[in-house]
Design a protein around this motif. Structure first.
Motif, mmCIF file in Angstrom:
data_model
loop_
_atom_site.group_PDB
_atom_site.id
_atom_site.type_symbol
_atom_site.label_atom_id
_atom_site.label_comp_id
_atom_site.label_asym_id
_atom_site.label_seq_id
_atom_site.Cartn_x
_atom_site.Cartn_y
_atom_site.Cartn_z
ATOM 1 N N ALA A 139 3.862 6.148 -4.767
ATOM 2 C CA ALA A 139 2.853 7.359 -4.867
ATOM 3 C C ALA A 139 2.216 6.773 -5.473
ATOM 4 O O ALA A 139 2.697 6.032 -6.820
ATOM 5 C CB ALA A 139 2.910 8.305 -5.412
ATOM 6 N N HIS A 140 0.313 6.213 -5.341
ATOM 7 C CA HIS A 140 -0.530 6.283 -5.993
ATOM 8 C C HIS A 140 -1.159 7.053 -6.902
ATOM 9 O O HIS A 140 -2.357 6.564 -7.739
ATOM 10 C CB HIS A 140 -1.217 4.956 -5.334
ATOM 11 N N SER A 141 -0.919 8.230 -6.616
ATOM 12 C CA SER A 141 -2.153 9.115 -7.860
ATOM 13 C C SER A 141 -1.925 10.313 -7.668
ATOM 14 O O SER A 141 0.261 10.505 -7.513
ATOM 15 C CB SER A 141 -3.465 9.392 -6.852
ATOM 16 N N ALA A 142 -1.660 11.339 -9.072
ATOM 17 C CA ALA A 142 -0.312 11.882 -9.123
ATOM 18 C C ALA A 142 -0.482 13.136 -8.656
ATOM 19 O O ALA A 142 0.275 13.853 -7.698
ATOM 20 C CB ALA A 142 -1.893 13.040 -9.989
ATOM 21 N N GLU A 143 -1.164 13.251 -7.322
ATOM 22 C CA GLU A 143 -1.430 14.217 -6.120
ATOM 23 C C GLU A 143 0.019 14.005 -5.761
ATOM 24 O O GLU A 143 0.257 14.667 -5.434
ATOM 25 C CB GLU A 143 -2.616 14.707 -5.626
ATOM 26 N N ALA A 144 -0.405 12.470 -5.099
ATOM 27 C CA ALA A 144 1.476 11.904 -4.801
ATOM 28 C C ALA A 144 2.072 11.911 -4.566
ATOM 29 O O ALA A 144 3.144 12.490 -4.350
ATOM 30 C CB ALA A 144 0.217 10.743 -4.207
ATOM 31 N N ALA A 145 2.165 11.965 -6.488
ATOM 32 C CA ALA A 145 3.278 12.242 -6.628
ATOM 33 C C ALA A 145 4.097 13.225 -7.217
ATOM 34 O O ALA A 145 5.369 13.173 -6.513
ATOM 35 C CB ALA A 145 3.091 11.287 -8.137
ATOM 36 N N LEU A 146 3.022 14.940 -7.333
ATOM 37 C CA LEU A 146 4.221 15.635 -6.598
ATOM 38 C C LEU A 146 4.344 16.094 -6.280
ATOM 39 O O LEU A 146 5.092 16.508 -5.740
ATOM 40 C CB LEU A 146 2.725 17.088 -7.871
ATOM 41 N N ALA A 147 3.646 15.611 -4.710
ATOM 42 C CA ALA A 147 4.426 15.699 -3.659
ATOM 43 C C ALA A 147 5.124 15.067 -3.000
ATOM 44 O O ALA A 147 6.320 15.780 -2.623
ATOM 45 C CB ALA A 147 3.035 15.731 -2.516
ATOM 46 N N ALA A 148 5.059 13.880 -3.230
ATOM 47 C CA ALA A 148 6.716 13.659 -3.228
ATOM 48 C C ALA A 148 7.865 13.942 -3.817
ATOM 49 O O ALA A 148 9.069 13.858 -4.033
ATOM 50 C CB ALA A 148 6.384 11.854 -3.471
ATOM 51 N N VAL A 149 7.428 13.972 -5.582
ATOM 52 C CA VAL A 149 8.327 14.853 -5.829
ATOM 53 C C VAL A 149 9.603 15.626 -5.196
ATOM 54 O O VAL A 149 10.515 16.400 -5.098
ATOM 55 C CB VAL A 149 8.422 15.274 -7.514
ATOM 56 N N GLY A 150 8.709 16.468 -5.101
ATOM 57 C CA GLY A 150 8.933 17.881 -4.775
ATOM 58 C C GLY A 150 8.849 17.934 -2.839
ATOM 59 O O GLY A 150 10.239 18.872 -2.441
ATOM 60 N N GLU A 151 8.759 16.733 -2.597
ATOM 61 C CA GLU A 151 9.852 16.581 -0.567
ATOM 62 C C GLU A 151 11.161 15.824 -0.727
ATOM 63 O O GLU A 151 11.460 15.776 -0.420
ATOM 64 C CB GLU A 151 8.155 15.818 -0.332
ATOM 65 N N LEU A 152 10.699 14.664 -1.338
ATOM 66 C CA LEU A 152 11.999 13.479 -2.033
ATOM 67 C C LEU A 152 13.391 13.982 -2.388
ATOM 68 O O LEU A 152 13.812 12.589 -1.831
ATOM 69 C CB LEU A 152 11.414 11.892 -1.966
ATOM 70 N N VAL A 153 12.450 14.427 -3.543
ATOM 71 C CA VAL A 153 14.048 14.736 -4.756
ATOM 72 C C VAL A 153 14.313 14.071 -5.405
ATOM 73 O O VAL A 153 15.561 13.738 -4.742
ATOM 74 C CB VAL A 153 14.594 16.370 -4.377
ATOM 75 N N PRO A 154 13.665 12.715 -6.229
ATOM 76 C CA PRO A 154 14.281 11.982 -6.501
ATOM 77 C C PRO A 154 14.597 12.221 -7.481
ATOM 78 O O PRO A 154 15.340 13.125 -8.054
ATOM 79 C CB PRO A 154 12.970 10.706 -6.389
ATOM 80 N N ASP A 155 15.736 10.446 -7.644
ATOM 81 C CA ASP A 155 17.195 11.067 -8.654
ATOM 82 C C ASP A 155 16.470 10.041 -10.225
ATOM 83 O O ASP A 155 15.825 11.242 -11.085
ATOM 84 C CB ASP A 155 18.017 10.682 -8.785
ATOM 85 N N LEU A 156 15.374 8.968 -9.934
ATOM 86 C CA LEU A 156 14.475 8.572 -10.886
ATOM 87 C C LEU A 156 13.049 8.447 -10.447
ATOM 88 O O LEU A 156 12.817 8.470 -9.404
ATOM 89 C CB LEU A 156 14.751 7.726 -11.657
ATOM 90 N N VAL A 157 12.170 8.738 -11.380
ATOM 91 C CA VAL A 157 10.886 8.425 -11.375
ATOM 92 C C VAL A 157 10.489 7.236 -12.546
ATOM 93 O O VAL A 157 10.659 7.248 -13.745
ATOM 94 C CB VAL A 157 10.007 9.194 -11.122
ATOM 95 N N LEU A 158 9.771 6.022 -11.455
ATOM 96 C CA LEU A 158 9.153 4.379 -12.242
ATOM 97 C C LEU A 158 8.048 5.636 -12.759
ATOM 98 O O LEU A 158 7.052 5.044 -11.902
ATOM 99 C CB LEU A 158 9.546 3.618 -11.752
ATOM 100 N N LEU A 159 7.741 5.957 -13.827
ATOM 101 C CA LEU A 159 6.144 6.588 -13.863
ATOM 102 C C LEU A 159 4.868 5.595 -14.938
ATOM 103 O O LEU A 159 5.236 5.200 -15.677
ATOM 104 C CB LEU A 159 6.392 8.139 -14.842
ATOM 105 N N ASP A 160 3.864 5.037 -14.341
ATOM 106 C CA ASP A 160 3.288 4.867 -14.901
ATOM 107 C C ASP A 160 2.224 5.834 -15.688
ATOM 108 O O ASP A 160 1.560 6.400 -15.442
ATOM 109 C CB ASP A 160 2.077 4.316 -13.883
ATOM 110 N N VAL A 161 1.417 5.058 -16.404
ATOM 111 C CA VAL A 161 0.729 6.211 -17.481
ATOM 112 C C VAL A 161 0.008 6.083 -16.951
ATOM 113 O O VAL A 161 -1.164 7.024 -17.044
ATOM 114 C CB VAL A 161 0.960 5.924 -18.773
ATOM 115 N N HIS A 162 -1.418 5.177 -16.862
ATOM 116 C CA HIS A 162 -2.816 4.370 -15.887
ATOM 117 C C HIS A 162 -2.310 5.582 -14.976
ATOM 118 O O HIS A 162 -2.381 4.444 -14.140
ATOM 119 C CB HIS A 162 -3.297 3.697 -16.996
ATOM 120 N N LEU A 163 -2.839 6.823 -14.660
ATOM 121 C CA LEU A 163 -3.580 7.542 -13.172
ATOM 122 C C LEU A 163 -4.834 7.645 -12.732
ATOM 123 O O LEU A 163 -5.406 7.842 -14.557
ATOM 124 C CB LEU A 163 -2.561 8.507 -12.605
ATOM 125 N N PRO A 164 -5.315 7.448 -11.449
ATOM 126 C CA PRO A 164 -7.131 8.149 -11.204
ATOM 127 C C PRO A 164 -6.776 9.811 -12.000
ATOM 128 O O PRO A 164 -6.231 10.271 -10.861
ATOM 129 C CB PRO A 164 -6.906 7.932 -10.215
#
Length: 222
Positions: free
Chosen positions: A33-58
């Motif tokens: 995911a490349h944005s906050a909105e896409a990340a939230l959607a991906a977490v809800g849909e994909l249910v990952p175990d771990l997120v590698l998360l960048d601090v600086h997002l648009p």
């Protein structure tokens, strides 16, 4: 298999990090995911175990996404990967319960070490109904808490930053090199580096120049 979601606004960086993860046994990239909105959607849909998360997002900081992530997936773990070096961001990440805070740029070996430690620690905790103290100590160590006491004046957070900086150096590094990467004084960097040497986690040697005193250089024990 540990399923990983990579969140970074830079498409090329996200591709590189995804490639790193794919090379590590026991991990697979389930999404990017490349944005906050896409990340939230991906977490809800994909249910990952771990997120590698960048601090600086648009438009936001990735650290503000950790709580919403866990509302969607309560047992989700987060490993922060960022160029952000402000102590306040590190403290906020620690208070949010991240498993690690890794500063860019870093090598594949550094990320592999962190992910393998994460995998082995949680495997130990899952292997029995009751946790042993050593497994608990290791788990909190992965989260950035140093179990052993430190010399007066040294903080666990800064020690972790110095360790990460030294791990990321391909060549022997001086206290000046590390101070510039971490954003602390040369004297402070040297104190942390000497502590790592005293604890057996790194080694030191002298580099002789044409004039002046020899310079101490430090190498992480790989």
């Amino acid at each position: 298999m540990i399923r990983v979601l990579v969140v970074d606004d830079d498409f090329m960086v996200a591709r590189v990090h995804s490639g790193f993860v794919s090379r590590i046994d026991g991990f697979e990239v389930c999404g990017v995911a490349h944005s906050a909105e896409a990340a939230l959607a991906a977490v809800g849909e994909l249910v990952p175990d771990l997120v590698l998360l960048d601090v600086h997002l648009p438009g936001t900081t990735g650290l503000d996404l950790i709580a919403p992530f866990r509302e969607l997936v309560p047992e989700l773990d987060v490993l922060v990967i960022t160029s952000e070096r402000e102590a306040g961001s590190v403290k906020k990440a620690l208070r949010s319960g991240v498993v690690h805070y890794l500063m860019k740029p870093f090598t594949f070996d550094v990320l592999r070490d962190r992910l393998e430690r994460y995998r082995s620690t949680y495997a130990n905790l899952d292997s029995a109904g009751e946790a042993e103290q050593t497994a608990v100590d290791e788990a909190f160590g992965v989260a950035g808490v140093v179990a052993a006491s430190l010399p007066k004046g040294l903080s666990p957070e800064t020690l972790q930053l110095v360790e990460d900086a030294l791990r990321g150096e391909a060549e022997p590094a001086s206290a000046t090199d590390i101070s510039e990467r971490v954003g602390i004084s040369r004297a402070s960097a040297r104190r942390y580096l000497e502590h790592l040497c005293a604890s057996g986690q790194s080694t030191t040697s002298l580099k002789y120049g044409v004039v002046g005193r020899p310079e101490r250089r430090y190498v992480w024990k790989r």
